[in-house]
Design a protein around this motif. Sequence first.
Motif, PDB file in Angstrom:
ATOM      1  N   VAL A  50      95.576  86.941 123.072  1.00  0.00           N
ATOM      2  CA  VAL A  50      94.647  86.862 121.939  1.00  0.00           C
ATOM      3  C   VAL A  50      93.891  88.175 121.747  1.00  0.00           C
ATOM      4  O   VAL A  50      93.810  88.688 120.629  1.00  0.00           O
ATOM      5  CB  VAL A  50      93.663  85.675 122.110  1.00  0.00           C
ATOM      6  CG1 VAL A  50      92.629  85.676 120.999  1.00  0.00           C
ATOM      7  CG2 VAL A  50      94.426  84.359 122.102  1.00  0.00           C
ATOM      8  N   PHE A  51      93.390  88.735 122.840  1.00  0.00           N
ATOM      9  CA  PHE A  51      92.632  89.993 122.706  1.00  0.00           C
ATOM     10  C   PHE A  51      93.484  91.115 122.096  1.00  0.00           C
ATOM     11  O   PHE A  51      93.073  91.714 121.094  1.00  0.00           O
ATOM     12  CB  PHE A  51      92.016  90.416 124.045  1.00  0.00           C
ATOM     13  CG  PHE A  51      90.999  91.504 123.902  1.00  0.00           C
ATOM     14  CD1 PHE A  51      89.656  91.213 123.671  1.00  0.00           C
ATOM     15  CD2 PHE A  51      91.380  92.844 123.951  1.00  0.00           C
ATOM     16  CE1 PHE A  51      88.725  92.218 123.509  1.00  0.00           C
ATOM     17  CE2 PHE A  51      90.454  93.859 123.790  1.00  0.00           C
ATOM     18  CZ  PHE A  51      89.125  93.543 123.574  1.00  0.00           C
ATOM     19  N   GLU A 107      92.799  92.841 118.525  1.00  0.00           N
ATOM     20  CA  GLU A 107      92.567  94.280 118.566  1.00  0.00           C
ATOM     21  C   GLU A 107      93.542  95.038 117.650  1.00  0.00           C
ATOM     22  O   GLU A 107      93.145  95.927 116.897  1.00  0.00           O
ATOM     23  CB  GLU A 107      92.706  94.764 120.010  1.00  0.00           C
ATOM     24  CG  GLU A 107      92.208  96.167 120.225  1.00  0.00           C
ATOM     25  CD  GLU A 107      92.622  96.686 121.587  1.00  0.00           C
ATOM     26  OE1 GLU A 107      93.661  96.245 122.109  1.00  0.00           O
ATOM     27  OE2 GLU A 107      91.914  97.549 122.116  1.00  0.00           O
ATOM     28  N   SER A 108      94.833  94.671 117.704  1.00  0.00           N
ATOM     29  CA  SER A 108      95.818  95.331 116.844  1.00  0.00           C
ATOM     30  C   SER A 108      95.512  95.079 115.375  1.00  0.00           C
ATOM     31  O   SER A 108      95.633  95.983 114.539  1.00  0.00           O
ATOM     32  CB  SER A 108      97.235  94.832 117.153  1.00  0.00           C
ATOM     33  OG  SER A 108      97.536  95.074 118.497  1.00  0.00           O
ATOM     34  N   THR A 109      95.122  93.828 115.048  1.00  0.00           N
ATOM     35  CA  THR A 109      94.771  93.506 113.667  1.00  0.00           C
ATOM     36  C   THR A 109      93.562  94.338 113.231  1.00  0.00           C
ATOM     37  O   THR A 109      93.503  94.824 112.097  1.00  0.00           O
ATOM     38  CB  THR A 109      94.448  92.009 113.525  1.00  0.00           C
ATOM     39  OG1 THR A 109      95.439  91.258 114.210  1.00  0.00           O
ATOM     40  CG2 THR A 109      94.405  91.589 112.073  1.00  0.00           C
ATOM     41  N   LEU A 120      85.856  90.637 118.485  1.00  0.00           N
ATOM     42  CA  LEU A 120      85.967  91.534 119.643  1.00  0.00           C
ATOM     43  C   LEU A 120      84.603  91.762 120.285  1.00  0.00           C
ATOM     44  O   LEU A 120      84.476  91.760 121.511  1.00  0.00           O
ATOM     45  CB  LEU A 120      86.579  92.885 119.235  1.00  0.00           C
ATOM     46  CG  LEU A 120      88.050  92.894 118.818  1.00  0.00           C
ATOM     47  CD1 LEU A 120      88.438  94.274 118.330  1.00  0.00           C
ATOM     48  CD2 LEU A 120      88.947  92.480 119.976  1.00  0.00           C
ATOM     49  N   SER A 121      83.562  91.950 119.449  1.00  0.00           N
ATOM     50  CA  SER A 121      82.246  92.204 120.052  1.00  0.00           C
ATOM     51  C   SER A 121      81.676  90.947 120.699  1.00  0.00           C
ATOM     52  O   SER A 121      80.962  91.039 121.692  1.00  0.00           O
ATOM     53  CB  SER A 121      81.247  92.799 119.059  1.00  0.00           C
ATOM     54  OG  SER A 121      81.693  92.741 117.764  1.00  0.00           O
ATOM     55  N   ARG A 160      88.408  86.685 125.804  1.00  0.00           N
ATOM     56  CA  ARG A 160      88.412  87.678 126.881  1.00  0.00           C
ATOM     57  C   ARG A 160      89.471  87.374 127.934  1.00  0.00           C
ATOM     58  O   ARG A 160      90.114  88.261 128.460  1.00  0.00           O
ATOM     59  CB  ARG A 160      87.024  87.715 127.515  1.00  0.00           C
ATOM     60  CG  ARG A 160      86.759  88.921 128.387  1.00  0.00           C
ATOM     61  CD  ARG A 160      85.279  89.023 128.712  1.00  0.00           C
ATOM     62  NE  ARG A 160      84.741  87.822 129.336  1.00  0.00           N
ATOM     63  CZ  ARG A 160      83.821  87.035 128.798  1.00  0.00           C
ATOM     64  NH1 ARG A 160      83.319  87.294 127.604  1.00  0.00           N
ATOM     65  NH2 ARG A 160      83.379  85.971 129.433  1.00  0.00           N
ATOM     66  N   GLU A 161      89.637  86.097 128.235  1.00  0.00           N
ATOM     67  CA  GLU A 161      90.491  85.758 129.366  1.00  0.00           C
ATOM     68  C   GLU A 161      91.935  85.468 128.992  1.00  0.00           C
ATOM     69  O   GLU A 161      92.771  85.298 129.872  1.00  0.00           O
ATOM     70  CB  GLU A 161      89.869  84.582 130.129  1.00  0.00           C
ATOM     71  CG  GLU A 161      88.624  85.062 130.873  1.00  0.00           C
ATOM     72  CD  GLU A 161      87.918  83.958 131.618  1.00  0.00           C
ATOM     73  OE1 GLU A 161      88.361  82.800 131.521  1.00  0.00           O
ATOM     74  OE2 GLU A 161      86.922  84.268 132.292  1.00  0.00           O
TER      75      GLU A 161
END
Lengths: 141, 166
Positions: free
Chosen positions: B26-27, B31-33, B87-88, B21-22
């Motif tokens: 990485v996020f 997300e793109s993957t 992600l979740s 998250r921070e």
Amino acid sequence: MRDSTWAFAIVEIGHLLALAVFGGAVLLVDLRFLGFGLRGQSASKVAKELLPLAVSSIGVMLLTGFLMVANGPVRYYFNPAFRFKMILFVIALFFHFVLQIAAARNRQARESLPFRWKAAATISLILWLSIGIAGRAIGYV
Amino acid sequence: MPSFLHFCQWLYNTHLSTSIRESVWVFPIIESTHVLSITVLVGTITVFDLRLLGVLMKTEPVSGVARQVLPWTWAGFAVMFITGLLLSISEAATNYYNPAFRIKLVLLALVALNPLIFHTSIFRKVEEWDLAKTTPFRARMAAVFSLVLWAGIIISGRMIAYLEKP
């Protein structure tokens, strides 16, 4: 569209739905050129059968993409990810569809394809992948 | 379901969740993957569903399309599942309250039932209708359910970010 809460969301979701269909169709065509995936059919046939799906989904992507840009053209104009995406998109659009239509018309494109076809399919895959990443990056930069 | 809420809050405070998250990159990378793997999954399943509906590849046997296309669908699914889980986890406590996330989970459960029923029933007898231009009603129903549910999953998935409360 700027004044509506949901118009942008709906257009963006339409863009994503079309992306899912387009990505799959292009992936299967390029994979066939590389000798993976739909090996039971000739490369020419796969290119021909999936052409309507690829063309219609890219049509929806163009329309929804245009609407999103129309939402704030100046903001996009200065966005480096957007500029990069548009340049790659024009190249990929011509490159991929010339390749796919040429293959669809070429009855000789049988079981195993010459190296230049495989190289072209690899370039096509890399181009579309970069466009997807650049597209996501628009929201971040 | 307060105990599940507690679990989500615990998950939210784990090292893994916080670090995803921070972090700056990485996020977006996960997300793109996630989006790219959905493209592979939904795009290839669409081709198979359209074959079942008799729109595409009408001369190719259904079992042949299944054998050649579905491995790519499963590969996309595996990547989608892992990245989706990450992600979740990174947003567990906020996702718990998110109506779009809840709807997405229900749709995912339903979409999992679809191939389970399809592969254990009508697809067992695929040799009887392998070359049919019009496949059996149940096969066409499975295709329609698959297309509608996956579209619903993409829509609710995108809506998660719109309905996220800061």
